[in-house]
Design a protein around this motif. Structure first.
Motif, mmCIF file in Angstrom:
data_model
loop_
_atom_site.group_PDB
_atom_site.id
_atom_site.type_symbol
_atom_site.label_atom_id
_atom_site.label_comp_id
_atom_site.label_asym_id
_atom_site.label_seq_id
_atom_site.Cartn_x
_atom_site.Cartn_y
_atom_site.Cartn_z
ATOM 1 N N GLN A 163 0.820 -1.208 0.000
ATOM 2 C CA GLN A 163 0.000 0.000 0.000
ATOM 3 C C GLN A 163 0.856 1.260 0.000
ATOM 4 O OE1 GLN A 163 -3.210 0.095 -0.613
ATOM 5 N NE2 GLN A 163 -3.216 -2.143 -0.754
ATOM 6 N N GLY A 188 -8.648 9.145 -2.994
ATOM 7 C CA GLY A 188 -9.791 9.784 -2.365
ATOM 8 C C GLY A 188 -10.935 10.012 -3.328
ATOM 9 N N ARG A 189 -10.929 9.259 -4.420
ATOM 10 C CA ARG A 189 -11.997 9.348 -5.423
ATOM 11 C C ARG A 189 -12.032 8.047 -6.212
ATOM 12 N NH1 ARG A 189 -9.550 9.936 -10.329
ATOM 13 N NH2 ARG A 189 -7.531 10.996 -10.441
ATOM 14 N N TYR A 192 -9.398 -5.190 -7.042
ATOM 15 C CA TYR A 192 -8.730 -4.876 -5.782
ATOM 16 C C TYR A 192 -7.697 -3.770 -5.977
ATOM 17 C CZ TYR A 192 -5.804 -5.398 -1.637
ATOM 18 O OH TYR A 192 -5.092 -5.152 -0.498
ATOM 19 N N SER A 252 -8.120 3.894 -5.645
ATOM 20 C CA SER A 252 -9.228 4.808 -5.318
ATOM 21 C C SER A 252 -9.105 5.309 -3.887
ATOM 22 C CB SER A 252 -10.574 4.102 -5.509
ATOM 23 O OG SER A 252 -10.770 3.718 -6.848
ATOM 24 N N LYS A 253 -8.768 4.401 -2.988
ATOM 25 C CA LYS A 253 -8.647 4.775 -1.572
ATOM 26 C C LYS A 253 -7.553 5.809 -1.380
ATOM 27 C CE LYS A 253 -7.995 2.766 3.030
ATOM 28 N NZ LYS A 253 -7.791 1.489 3.788
ATOM 29 N N HIS A 254 -6.433 5.617 -2.059
ATOM 30 C CA HIS A 254 -5.318 6.566 -1.929
ATOM 31 C C HIS A 254 -5.620 7.896 -2.622
ATOM 32 C CE1 HIS A 254 -2.316 4.051 0.097
ATOM 33 N NE2 HIS A 254 -2.773 3.040 -0.630
ATOM 34 N N ALA A 282 -9.545 -0.523 -6.447
ATOM 35 C CA ALA A 282 -10.093 -0.074 -5.167
ATOM 36 C C ALA A 282 -8.998 0.510 -4.281
ATOM 37 C CB ALA A 282 -10.784 -1.242 -4.451
ATOM 38 N N SER A 283 -7.810 -0.082 -4.315
ATOM 39 C CA SER A 283 -6.695 0.424 -3.521
ATOM 40 C C SER A 283 -6.247 1.793 -4.013
ATOM 41 C CB SER A 283 -5.525 -0.570 -3.576
ATOM 42 O OG SER A 283 -5.866 -1.805 -2.984
#
Length: 305
Positions: free
Chosen positions: A71, A117-118, A107, A113-115, A110-111
């Motif tokens: 990550q 913030g969109r 996955y 996207s999480k970093h 999604a990872s």
């Protein structure tokens, strides 16, 4: 971004396999570190100092999660995507684009996207075709650049192409390219640039995430080292973004700027994968990246002999 070796750290085990530097494999390696070369190599990675400004103390800081993504490294990719701005196009050219690996791709998205913030999804993929060696990978990247540039308007803004790849844990020196051996990364960049057609409006940066060293016991360790701080800074500078002190001050692209990013990934070898396809003197794997090579029981049995 060759996901394995770029968004994680991958070890060449000396038997034409790539072993994931993830939490499970590292725990196993510590148990056998005094007996077996493979375990010693994984432990050597964990204790290897990075020595780069803004970087963690050792590669242990970059160990992958159960989904075989570091990550920390995914976060760096997300920052590059943000730096490229709305003009950026992120293209996946990997076994992860295959229908049977959609869960891995989701996955990864999604990872990211999480970093970011969109929400994030890849803008496209290279054609799903077989790669037999690192030369094929370079050619396929060149084919994509050629096709992409051919359909751009003559008045299109300047294009910057950023390629992040470890080339199946291979050094680039001596790698054949159209029948001629390459000397270094710069020669590979010139090849990719030549595939763009009109080179006056295109620039290419290849970030080769490969490292090797010899331990005090004479063991040679070759890895896809991931998007280390040095590689991240090189990529960020190419995108006209200055990186200082852990903060990124992005220069927003103007009306004549454009960016494309080729995200390249091959499935890692870990310890539970049953099906492989050979890629040159490495192996291209079918199946989930977190399942590599052999089961833990098989690996332990080999270590016990």
């Amino acid at each position: 971004v060759d996901v394995d070796g770029v968004l994680n750290v991958a070890l060449h085990d000396g038997l034409n396999h790539a072993v994931a530097f993830n939490e499970k494999n590292l725990r196993t390696a510590w148990k056998w570190a005094e007996e077996k070369p493979l375990a010693q190599s994984l432990c050597s990675i964990a204790s290897r100092r990075l020595g780069e400004k803004g970087e963690g103390a050792t590669y242990a800081e970059l160990v992958a999660d159960p989904g075989d993504l570091s990550q920390v490294l995914v976060g760096r990719l997300a920052r590059l995507i943000a730096a490229a701005g709305k003009a950026g196009r992120v293209v996946l050219s990997s076994t992860w684009r295959s229908p049977n690996l959609q869960h891995k791709r989701k996955y990864l998205e999604a990872s990211i996207s999480k970093h970011l913030g969109r929400p994030f999804v890849f803008h496209g993929c290279t054609p799903d075709c077989v790669e037999e060696d690192a030369e094929d990978r370079l050619r396929i990247l060149g084919d994509y650049i050629s096709a992409f540039c051919a359909q751009r308007a003559a008045t299109a803004p300047k294009l910057r192409v950023l390629v992040l790849d470890d080339f199946n844990i291979n050094p680039l020196s001596g790698l054949p390219c159209d029948g001629e051996p390459m000397a270094n990364v710069e020669v590979a960049e010139q090849y990719l640039l030549s595939r763009a057609g009109d080179t006056s409006c295109v620039s290419v940066r290849l970030v080769h995430t490969y490292d090797s060293w010899e331990t005090c016991n004479g063991l040679v360790v070759e890895i896809g080292c991931g998007l280390t701080m040095a590689h991240f800074s090189s990529a960020m500078n190419f995108l006209d973004c200055s990186y200082t002190g852990g903060k990124c001050e992005s220069h927003a692209p103007g009306p004549h700027a454009g960016a494309a990013r080729l995200v390249h990934s091959t499935s890692l070898s870990s310890f539970d994968l049953k099906s492989r396809k050979k890629v040159g003197h490495r192996h291209k794997l079918d199946g989930t990246v977190s399942l590599i090579g052999k089961t833990f029981t098989q690996w332990r049995r080999e270590f016990s002999h």
